[in-house]
Design an enzyme around this catalytic site. Structure first.
Site, PDB file in Angstrom:
ATOM      1  N   ASP A   6       2.546   1.271  12.067  1.00 58.67           N
ATOM      2  CA  ASP A   6       1.488   1.449  11.195  1.00 58.67           C
ATOM      3  C   ASP A   6       0.664   0.076  10.457  1.00 58.67           C
ATOM      4  OD1 ASP A   6      -1.127   1.406   9.155  1.00 58.67           O
ATOM      5  OD2 ASP A   6       0.112   2.695   7.819  1.00 58.67           O
ATOM      6  N   THR A  12       4.396  -3.029   7.287  1.00 59.73           N
ATOM      7  CA  THR A  12       4.210  -2.093   9.092  1.00 59.73           C
ATOM      8  C   THR A  12       5.431  -1.677   8.611  1.00 59.73           C
ATOM      9  OG1 THR A  12       3.509  -4.364   9.915  1.00 59.73           O
ATOM     10  CG2 THR A  12       4.510  -2.797  11.065  1.00 59.73           C
ATOM     11  N   GLY A 107     -12.186  -1.093  10.660  1.00 56.64           N
ATOM     12  CA  GLY A 107     -10.869  -1.016  10.615  1.00 56.64           C
ATOM     13  C   GLY A 107     -10.069   0.582  10.872  1.00 56.64           C
ATOM     14  N   ASP A 109      -6.805   1.442  10.119  1.00 58.56           N
ATOM     15  CA  ASP A 109      -6.855   2.481   9.419  1.00 58.56           C
ATOM     16  C   ASP A 109      -7.626   3.701   8.740  1.00 58.56           C
ATOM     17  OD1 ASP A 109      -8.064   0.266   8.479  1.00 58.56           O
ATOM     18  OD2 ASP A 109      -6.772   0.949   6.503  1.00 58.56           O
ATOM     19  N   ARG A 110      -8.746   3.436   8.962  1.00 59.06           N
ATOM     20  CA  ARG A 110      -9.456   3.957   8.241  1.00 59.06           C
ATOM     21  C   ARG A 110     -10.503   4.856   9.510  1.00 59.06           C
ATOM     22  NH1 ARG A 110     -13.885   0.862   5.344  1.00 59.06           N
ATOM     23  NH2 ARG A 110     -14.009   2.520   4.181  1.00 59.06           N
ATOM     24  N   THR A 132      -3.541  -2.420   0.091  1.00 58.48           N
ATOM     25  CA  THR A 132      -4.414  -4.383  -0.214  1.00 58.48           C
ATOM     26  C   THR A 132      -5.887  -4.433  -0.362  1.00 58.48           C
ATOM     27  OG1 THR A 132      -3.007  -5.060   1.600  1.00 58.48           O
ATOM     28  CG2 THR A 132      -4.375  -6.580   0.533  1.00 58.48           C
TER      29      THR A 132
END
Length: 257
Positions: A6, A12, A107, A109-110, A132
């Site tokens: 990730d 990371t 994104g 991650d989403r 972030t």
């Protein structure tokens, strides 16, 4: 074994999944200049402690920093002899595709948090990720990502405050003892902490109003537990949500192959 990676804007995370649990997790600062060889030197020294390097057979990557993906691909191919799935690429399928405006790129991650949140809590869900950026991901009843909100991250806001006002120092994010600060640091900490509590509660309230239905709220990210101390909004705090989502997406793609 699965190597789940990730890559966020700041850090990371590398985790090893043995089919039942994560047996190791390590974190490194995100740097797009870091080569595959440098990743391996760092990672192999840590992996030798668990004896897992030779047994890795799969890899999956979620990255919000496109420039690091190439070297992560090379890392997996050269040193683990496997082609990683990359979330957001056409060959990486999701259980339910996102429903957003045509041409919109969501994104990775989403998308991963949406899959993980729906697996654990079902639909009608808001996932708040303290990274972030502070993101709010809205998950429909069937598990589709249907949009959300992006706000500046907590540390990013503190850095901007320091940069814009020379007299204001760097401060740590913390829950202040009182709302009314009696010195500069306490004033800044109160403004950031209670300001973000208000931001989170306000955005969730408006999302629920727009959706016109009850919605559970899940928090993840490094500062989730800290901000949970200031509100009763969250139904669950889950530090491993993203990694859980990566495992689910990898399994889903194996079943479809």
């Amino acid at each position: 074994m699965l190597l789940a990676i990730d890559c966020g804007n700041t850090n990371t995370v590398f985790s090893i999944w043995d089919g039942a649990r994560f047996i190791a997790t390590w974190r490194i600062a995100t740097d797009h200049k870091r080569t595959a060889d440098e990743y391996f030197v760092w990672l192999s020294s840590l992996m030798s402690l668990t004896g897992t390097r030779a047994r890795i057979t799969e890899a999956i990557v979620s990255s919000t920093v496109p420039r690091v993906v190439f070297n992560l691909r090379v890392l997996c191919d050269r040193y683990f002899n496997c082609r990683p799935l990359v979330v957001g690429k056409p060959d990486c399928k999701l259980p339910v595709p996102p429903r957003v405006d045509q041409g919109t790129t969501v994104g990775p991650d989403r998308l991963v948090n949406t899959v993980a949140g729906h697996d654990r809590h079902g639909g009608d869900l808001i996932v708040v990720d303290f990274g972030t950026a502070t993101t709010f991901d809205v998950v429909d009843q069937d598990g589709a990502y249907v949009g959300g909100v992006i706000a500046p991250g907590v540390n990013l806001s503190l850095e901007a405050l320091h940069m814009a006002a020379a007299a204001l120092p760097h401060v740590d994010v913390a829950r202040p003892a009182k709302v009314i600060g009696t010195n500069t640091v306490a004033c800044m900490q109160s403004g950031v902490y209670w300001g973000y509590v208000g931001l989170i509660e306000g955005i969730v309230r408006e999302v629920r109003r727009e959706r016109e239905r009850p919605m559970k709220v899940i928090a993840t990210g490094g500062l989730a537990s800290l901000f949970a101390q200031g509100t009763e909004l969250f139904d669950s705090i889950e530090d491993d949500l993203t990694m859980h989502g990566l495992v689910l997406i990898n399994d889903y793609n194996k079943d479809k192959s």
